[in-house]
Motif scaffolding. Structure first.
Motif, PDB file in Angstrom:
ATOM      1  N   PHE A  46     -21.336 -19.330 -16.198  1.00 56.89           N
ATOM      2  CA  PHE A  46     -20.646 -20.530 -16.648  1.00 56.89           C
ATOM      3  C   PHE A  46     -19.161 -20.337 -16.420  1.00 56.89           C
ATOM      4  CE2 PHE A  46     -23.297 -18.654 -20.027  1.00 56.89           C
ATOM      5  CZ  PHE A  46     -22.424 -17.777 -20.648  1.00 56.89           C
ATOM      6  N   GLY A  47     -18.486 -21.459 -16.241  1.00 56.91           N
ATOM      7  CA  GLY A  47     -17.058 -21.400 -15.960  1.00 56.91           C
ATOM      8  C   GLY A  47     -16.748 -21.843 -14.544  1.00 56.91           C
ATOM      9  N   PRO A  91     -15.512 -26.360 -18.110  1.00 55.73           N
ATOM     10  CA  PRO A  91     -16.581 -25.786 -17.292  1.00 55.73           C
ATOM     11  C   PRO A  91     -17.324 -24.611 -17.912  1.00 55.73           C
ATOM     12  CG  PRO A  91     -14.443 -25.110 -16.450  1.00 55.73           C
ATOM     13  CD  PRO A  91     -14.182 -26.121 -17.530  1.00 55.73           C
ATOM     14  N   PHE A  92     -16.771 -24.022 -18.975  1.00 58.09           N
ATOM     15  CA  PHE A  92     -17.425 -22.895 -19.635  1.00 58.09           C
ATOM     16  C   PHE A  92     -18.368 -23.463 -20.689  1.00 58.09           C
ATOM     17  CE2 PHE A  92     -16.873 -18.222 -20.176  1.00 58.09           C
ATOM     18  CZ  PHE A  92     -17.752 -18.033 -21.219  1.00 58.09           C
ATOM     19  N   LEU A  93     -19.666 -23.391 -20.415  1.00 55.78           N
ATOM     20  CA  LEU A  93     -20.679 -24.061 -21.223  1.00 55.78           C
ATOM     21  C   LEU A  93     -20.524 -23.796 -22.712  1.00 55.78           C
ATOM     22  CD1 LEU A  93     -23.352 -25.708 -21.389  1.00 55.78           C
ATOM     23  CD2 LEU A  93     -24.570 -23.543 -21.025  1.00 55.78           C
ATOM     24  N   HIS A  94     -20.212 -22.559 -23.080  1.00 56.17           N
ATOM     25  CA  HIS A  94     -20.183 -22.190 -24.488  1.00 56.17           C
ATOM     26  C   HIS A  94     -18.785 -22.167 -25.093  1.00 56.17           C
ATOM     27  CE1 HIS A  94     -24.422 -21.580 -24.793  1.00 56.17           C
ATOM     28  NE2 HIS A  94     -24.429 -20.723 -23.803  1.00 56.17           N
ATOM     29  N   LEU A  95     -17.825 -22.748 -24.396  1.00 49.28           N
ATOM     30  CA  LEU A  95     -16.488 -22.941 -24.959  1.00 49.28           C
ATOM     31  C   LEU A  95     -16.124 -24.406 -24.799  1.00 49.28           C
ATOM     32  CD1 LEU A  95     -14.558 -19.738 -23.789  1.00 49.28           C
ATOM     33  CD2 LEU A  95     -15.354 -20.276 -26.113  1.00 49.28           C
ATOM     34  N   GLN A  96     -16.681 -25.200 -25.696  1.00 43.80           N
ATOM     35  CA  GLN A  96     -16.424 -26.632 -25.735  1.00 43.80           C
ATOM     36  C   GLN A  96     -15.612 -26.954 -26.996  1.00 43.80           C
ATOM     37  OE1 GLN A  96     -17.506 -28.719 -23.165  1.00 43.80           O
ATOM     38  NE2 GLN A  96     -18.159 -26.790 -22.218  1.00 43.80           N
ATOM     39  N   PRO A  97     -14.781 -27.999 -26.948  1.00 46.64           N
ATOM     40  CA  PRO A  97     -13.958 -28.320 -28.125  1.00 46.64           C
ATOM     41  C   PRO A  97     -14.779 -28.700 -29.344  1.00 46.64           C
ATOM     42  CG  PRO A  97     -13.177 -29.468 -26.166  1.00 46.64           C
ATOM     43  CD  PRO A  97     -14.496 -28.867 -25.812  1.00 46.64           C
ATOM     44  N   THR A  98     -15.944 -29.306 -29.129  1.00 53.33           N
ATOM     45  CA  THR A  98     -16.799 -29.724 -30.234  1.00 53.33           C
ATOM     46  C   THR A  98     -18.195 -29.149 -30.027  1.00 53.33           C
ATOM     47  OG1 THR A  98     -17.426 -31.761 -29.074  1.00 53.33           O
ATOM     48  CG2 THR A  98     -15.526 -31.873 -30.555  1.00 53.33           C
ATOM     49  N   GLY A  99     -18.990 -29.202 -31.074  1.00 52.81           N
ATOM     50  CA  GLY A  99     -20.353 -28.693 -30.987  1.00 52.81           C
ATOM     51  C   GLY A  99     -20.456 -27.306 -31.578  1.00 52.81           C
TER      52      GLY A  99
END
Length: 220
Positions: A46-47, A91-99
């Motif tokens: 990811f990324g 683009p980094f699947l596990h670094l999103q602003p929400t969730g």
């Protein structure tokens, strides 16, 4: 090299056809903690493909909360976009602003110090991760077979080296050197001091932390 992950089946089990014989044979004999969970979306990487900092990890972990998260249409769509290198704007699947996901909690913990120093947005946009193995398990087993799809991951590592990225090995340096031996002489290779706690922190990366943070700042 062509990205094989655009051919992932539309319904589970989520296994590439090229990987399936090897994966099923391994799962048939493996202990439960080592079996790959093919009901979850694989996470080989990811990324951004242009990320100036690339971290090398072992394989995606497993949480009892993963099934519910992966069943969500929004997360499923994001996973497929990530597999196609098209996830935007983060683009980094596990670094999103929400969730709030198991993977998100894991990665936020490990990048907390960097995010504090250079800003969450730049960490989320300018770091990429490449996994050694793409499928989820509670624990990786050293007897896991090499899968055809992994060649693409190793290709991505070589592409990162070709563009001069900082490459940080979070776990399993010997495994990575066995498949990308040229890493041993790469002058932008960094290792943490504690692979059991692979934080992108000053305490773990030592002097390399400033190099990594500096690359993120210069990209910003």
């Amino acid at each position: 090299m062509q990205n094989p992950w655009t051919a992932l089946p539309q319904i589970g089990p989520y296994v590439l056809a090229s990987d399936a014989p090897f994966l099923h044979a391994f799962n048939a004999r493996a202990a439960e903690k080592h079996r790959y969970d093919t009901s979850l979306f694989p996470e080989p990487f990811f990324g951004s493909l242009e990320a100036p900092v690339v971290v090398l990890n072992l394989n995606p972990g497993w949480s009892p909360d993963d099934a519910a998260v992966h069943a969500q249409p929004t997360f499923a769509a994001m996973s497929r976009s990530s597999l196609a290198h098209q996830l935007k704007p983060y683009p980094f699947l596990h670094l999103q602003p929400t969730g709030d996901t198991p993977g998100g909690r894991w990665w936020r913990q490990r990048t907390r110090e960097l995010a504090s120093d250079v800003g969450f947005d730049w960490v989320a946009h300018r770091i990429a991760c490449i996994q050694f193995a793409p499928y989820h398990s509670s624990e990786y087993h050293v007897g896991s077979p090499l899968l055809p799809s992994q060649e693409y991951n190793f290709f991505l590592v070589r592409q990162a080296m070709a563009r001069g990225a900082e490459v940080v090995v979070m776990r399993s340096i010997n495994l990575w050197l066995s498949v990308v031996p040229e890493l041993a002489s790469y002058n932008r290779l960094h290792r943490g001091s504690n692979p059991r706690a692979p934080f992108l922190s000053r305490g773990n990366l030592k002097a390399a932390y400033n190099t990594v943070a500096g690359r993120l700042r210069s990209a910003a």
